[in-house]
Scaffold this active site. Structure first.
Site, PDB file in Angstrom:
ATOM      1  N   LYS A 192       5.952 -29.084  -6.211  1.00  0.00           N
ATOM      2  CA  LYS A 192       5.565 -28.560  -4.896  1.00  0.00           C
ATOM      3  C   LYS A 192       4.784 -29.627  -4.141  1.00  0.00           C
ATOM      4  O   LYS A 192       3.666 -29.973  -4.517  1.00  0.00           O
ATOM      5  CB  LYS A 192       4.692 -27.310  -5.010  1.00  0.00           C
ATOM      6  CG  LYS A 192       4.471 -26.630  -3.649  1.00  0.00           C
ATOM      7  CD  LYS A 192       3.260 -25.729  -3.609  1.00  0.00           C
ATOM      8  CE  LYS A 192       2.014 -26.442  -3.163  1.00  0.00           C
ATOM      9  NZ  LYS A 192       2.035 -26.907  -1.741  1.00  0.00           N
ATOM     10  N   GLU A 195       2.293 -28.838   2.018  1.00  0.00           N
ATOM     11  CA  GLU A 195       2.974 -28.260   3.174  1.00  0.00           C
ATOM     12  C   GLU A 195       2.838 -29.138   4.421  1.00  0.00           C
ATOM     13  O   GLU A 195       3.578 -28.964   5.394  1.00  0.00           O
ATOM     14  CB  GLU A 195       2.435 -26.862   3.476  1.00  0.00           C
ATOM     15  CG  GLU A 195       0.987 -26.790   3.913  1.00  0.00           C
ATOM     16  CD  GLU A 195       0.004 -26.769   2.745  1.00  0.00           C
ATOM     17  OE1 GLU A 195      -1.199 -26.554   3.001  1.00  0.00           O
ATOM     18  OE2 GLU A 195       0.427 -26.969   1.585  1.00  0.00           O
ATOM     19  N   GLY A 245      -5.367 -33.749  -5.840  1.00  0.00           N
ATOM     20  CA  GLY A 245      -5.915 -33.120  -4.645  1.00  0.00           C
ATOM     21  C   GLY A 245      -7.428 -33.051  -4.740  1.00  0.00           C
ATOM     22  O   GLY A 245      -8.069 -33.852  -5.427  1.00  0.00           O
ATOM     23  N   GLY A 250      -8.847 -28.382  -7.813  1.00  0.00           N
ATOM     24  CA  GLY A 250      -8.651 -28.723  -9.222  1.00  0.00           C
ATOM     25  C   GLY A 250      -9.399 -27.785 -10.150  1.00  0.00           C
ATOM     26  O   GLY A 250      -8.872 -27.365 -11.191  1.00  0.00           O
ATOM     27  N   GLU A 267      -5.994 -35.397 -10.971  1.00  0.00           N
ATOM     28  CA  GLU A 267      -6.524 -36.582 -10.288  1.00  0.00           C
ATOM     29  C   GLU A 267      -7.149 -36.074  -9.005  1.00  0.00           C
ATOM     30  O   GLU A 267      -6.458 -35.641  -8.090  1.00  0.00           O
ATOM     31  CB  GLU A 267      -5.404 -37.592 -10.026  1.00  0.00           C
ATOM     32  CG  GLU A 267      -5.911 -38.998  -9.740  1.00  0.00           C
ATOM     33  CD  GLU A 267      -6.328 -39.181  -8.297  1.00  0.00           C
ATOM     34  OE1 GLU A 267      -7.563 -39.171  -8.040  1.00  0.00           O
ATOM     35  OE2 GLU A 267      -5.455 -39.317  -7.436  1.00  0.00           O
ATOM     36  N   CYS A 301      -8.356 -41.075  -2.221  1.00  0.00           N
ATOM     37  CA  CYS A 301      -9.330 -40.776  -3.276  1.00  0.00           C
ATOM     38  C   CYS A 301     -10.027 -42.039  -3.766  1.00  0.00           C
ATOM     39  O   CYS A 301     -11.151 -41.990  -4.256  1.00  0.00           O
ATOM     40  CB  CYS A 301      -8.637 -40.057  -4.436  1.00  0.00           C
ATOM     41  SG  CYS A 301      -7.294 -40.996  -5.175  1.00  0.00           S
ATOM     42  N   GLU A 401     -17.296 -36.377  -0.535  1.00  0.00           N
ATOM     43  CA  GLU A 401     -16.111 -37.111  -0.123  1.00  0.00           C
ATOM     44  C   GLU A 401     -15.787 -36.804   1.340  1.00  0.00           C
ATOM     45  O   GLU A 401     -15.345 -35.711   1.679  1.00  0.00           O
ATOM     46  CB  GLU A 401     -14.937 -36.737  -1.025  1.00  0.00           C
ATOM     47  CG  GLU A 401     -13.727 -37.623  -0.846  1.00  0.00           C
ATOM     48  CD  GLU A 401     -12.634 -37.304  -1.848  1.00  0.00           C
ATOM     49  OE1 GLU A 401     -11.958 -38.245  -2.288  1.00  0.00           O
ATOM     50  OE2 GLU A 401     -12.448 -36.120  -2.178  1.00  0.00           O
TER      51      GLU A 401
END
Length: 507
Positions: A192, A195, A245, A250, A267, A301, A401
């Protein structure tokens, strides 16, 4: 007159009709059963880029069932490494053939510059070739040191059905850090994509089909995390989840997968420090820092989003970075001259700006940037190259982040303080150190808590080297020989090779 280097609309043609994306389930391209679709509007050009089938529970259940059947049938899971390798190499050749087509749709969906997109697609092809080589080299072990009567075997077998969920920032590259390794191991998969950037993954699946991958081995479902991702992470017929993501998502995946005790590979986020000592080559460091924070508009990231610089050289280094920030070409992603493109969405643009405003309110100084940029001729979402100095460790901009082109500058006095500041984050993905003293570099590399450490460089990457994080940056590793190990299970076989054995019950 702006102080930045802006690249206006290049006049490059945008598609008159949107790209159409459909699911690939058990070898068949399908629309959603209920006819639902979703649209993606370019964050840089404001035009409709793609219209994709919106998957629901019916599509993801069908895809999982197809992957389960294909794995259990054994034609792929017991196929030779040579045959798998041949298919993966064909995929790499097809990626090279279609590089321009893939790069262009990625630019329009993500807002990243065309030159960068081309480089990512080229890098992805290299990863497919590396995974193809691993398909022929993965094997178990034998133990003939167990005495004259016994032989031990350790088999490495594919784990089963892998659910692969990929993000929007590097949609083609990141699926290429996962799927070829799963296939090389003999797994089947359900994928997947985000989107917001689904179309390059659709093209990849077209190439998989052209390369001769058997039906059902890799299945594609387009749509949103709810319900597609939710079913993929909880269904008992899925043996493993690989996700890239945010750390927040996560954590939810780990919780969801716990019900069936799936293996989970993650990750996740990073707040990656670069420590600059006073003996460093400041010109080289400044250029690498600019690259580390502005590459992919900081939506990365591995972004070098905070520097920890010795107070004796902090002002000189910050001045160098500001000069370079003015020269970095921001603007139309379809121009070959552009190095930094658009931000993925209005919501994310607001989030980035919020971190800068909050830091200012807490006493930090915006050296350069700190606002939305208007690019002539484009209806896009662009954020100025931004350097924030006077940052203290307690500020959100130093710990969280930002995922944008915003650099935080902190200072230190001693080596121990620098290492403490570097480790003062919940994340542990990457870190860097700048010094001409090899002992300083090695000491930092050993003491910093990060999955990757760069010395006197930043964000070099090789398919041969593992990538992943510690702490809240994730679980497991991608790339390198460890990339295929994530998709393999160990099985011990103990064989009595001598005739007869000593009876336990006397008779």
């Amino acid at each position: 007159m702006t102080e930045f280097t802006l690249i206006p609309a290049s006049g490059a043609a945008v598609p008159a009709e949107p790209f159409t994306g459909r699911h690939l389930i058990d070898g068949l391209w399908k629309d959603s059963a209920d006819g639902a679709t979703f649209d993606r509007v370019s964050p840089s050009h404001g035009v409709l880029v793609s219209r994709s089938a919106k998957g629901g529970e019916a599509e993801v259940l069908a895809a999982i069932a197809a992957a389960r059947r294909a794995f259990d049938a054994g034609d792929w899971s017991f196929s030779s490494g040579k045959s798998r390798s041949e298919i993966l190499n064909r995929v790499a050749d097809l990626i090279d053939r279609d590089r321009e087509r893939i790069a262009r749709i990625e630019v329009l969906e993500s807002g990243k510059p065309i030159a960068q997109a081309r480089g990512e697609i080229e890098g992805a092809a290299d990863i497919w070739r590396y995974a193809a080589a691993l398909a022929r080299m993965a094997h178990g072990d034998s133990h003939n040191n167990l005495g004259p009567d016994m032989l031990g075997l350790v088999l490495k077998e594919p784990i089963g059905v892998a659910a692969i969920i990929t993000p929007w920032n590097f949609p083609f590259l990141i699926v290429s850090q996962k799927l070829p390794f799963a296939l090389a191991a003999g797994c089947t998969a359900v994928v997947k994509p985000s989107e917001m950037t689904p179309s390059t993954t659709v093209i990849l699946f077209e190439l998989l089909e052209e390369a001769g991958l058997p039906a059902g081995v890799a299945n594609l479902v387009l749509g949103y995390g709810d319900p597609v991702g939710a079913v993929m992470t909880t269904h008992p017929d899925v043996d493993m989840v690989s996700f890239t993501g945010s750390t927040g998502v996560g954590k939810r995946i780990v919780a969801a997968a716990s019900g069936t005790l799936k293996k989970v590979s993650l990750e996740l986020g990073g707040k990656n420090p670069q420590v600059i000592f006073p003996d460093a080559d400041l010109d080289a460091a400044a250029d690498a820092i600019a690259f580390g924070i502005y590459f992919n508009a900081g939506e990365c990231c591995n972004s070098g989003s905070r520097i920890i610089v010795h107070e004796d050289v902090a002002e000189a280094l910050t001045d160098r970075i500001a000069v370079l920030s003015r020269k970095v070409p921001f603007g139309d992603p379809l121009s070959d001259a552009t190095q930094v493109g658009a931000i993925i969405s209005d919501e994310h643009l607001g989030k980035i700006d919020g971190y800068v405003r909050e830091a200012q309110a807490a006493g930090a100084k915006v050296v350069i940037g700190g606002g939305v940029l208007a690019v002539p001729g484009l209806d896009g979402r662009f954020y100025a190259p931004t350097v924030v100095a006077g940052v203290t460790p307690d500020m959100a901009i130093a710990r969280e982040e930002v995922f944008g082109p915003v650099l935080s500058v902190l200072t230190f006095k001693t080596e121990d303080e620098a290492i403490e500041l570097a480790n003062n984050a919940a994340y542990g993905l990457s870190a860097g150190v700048w010094s001409l003293d090899v002992h300083t570099c090695l000491n930092f590399a050993r003491k910093v808590r990060a999955g990757t450490v760069w010395t006197n460089t930043w964000m070099d990457g090789f398919a041969e080297l593992p990538f992943g994080g510690v702490k809240e940056s994730g679980l497991g590793r991608e790339l390198g020989r460890f990339g295929i190990e994530e998709y393999l299970e160990l099985k011990t076989v103990q064989m009595r090779v001598a005739r007869g054995r000593n009876n336990w019950v006397a008779g």
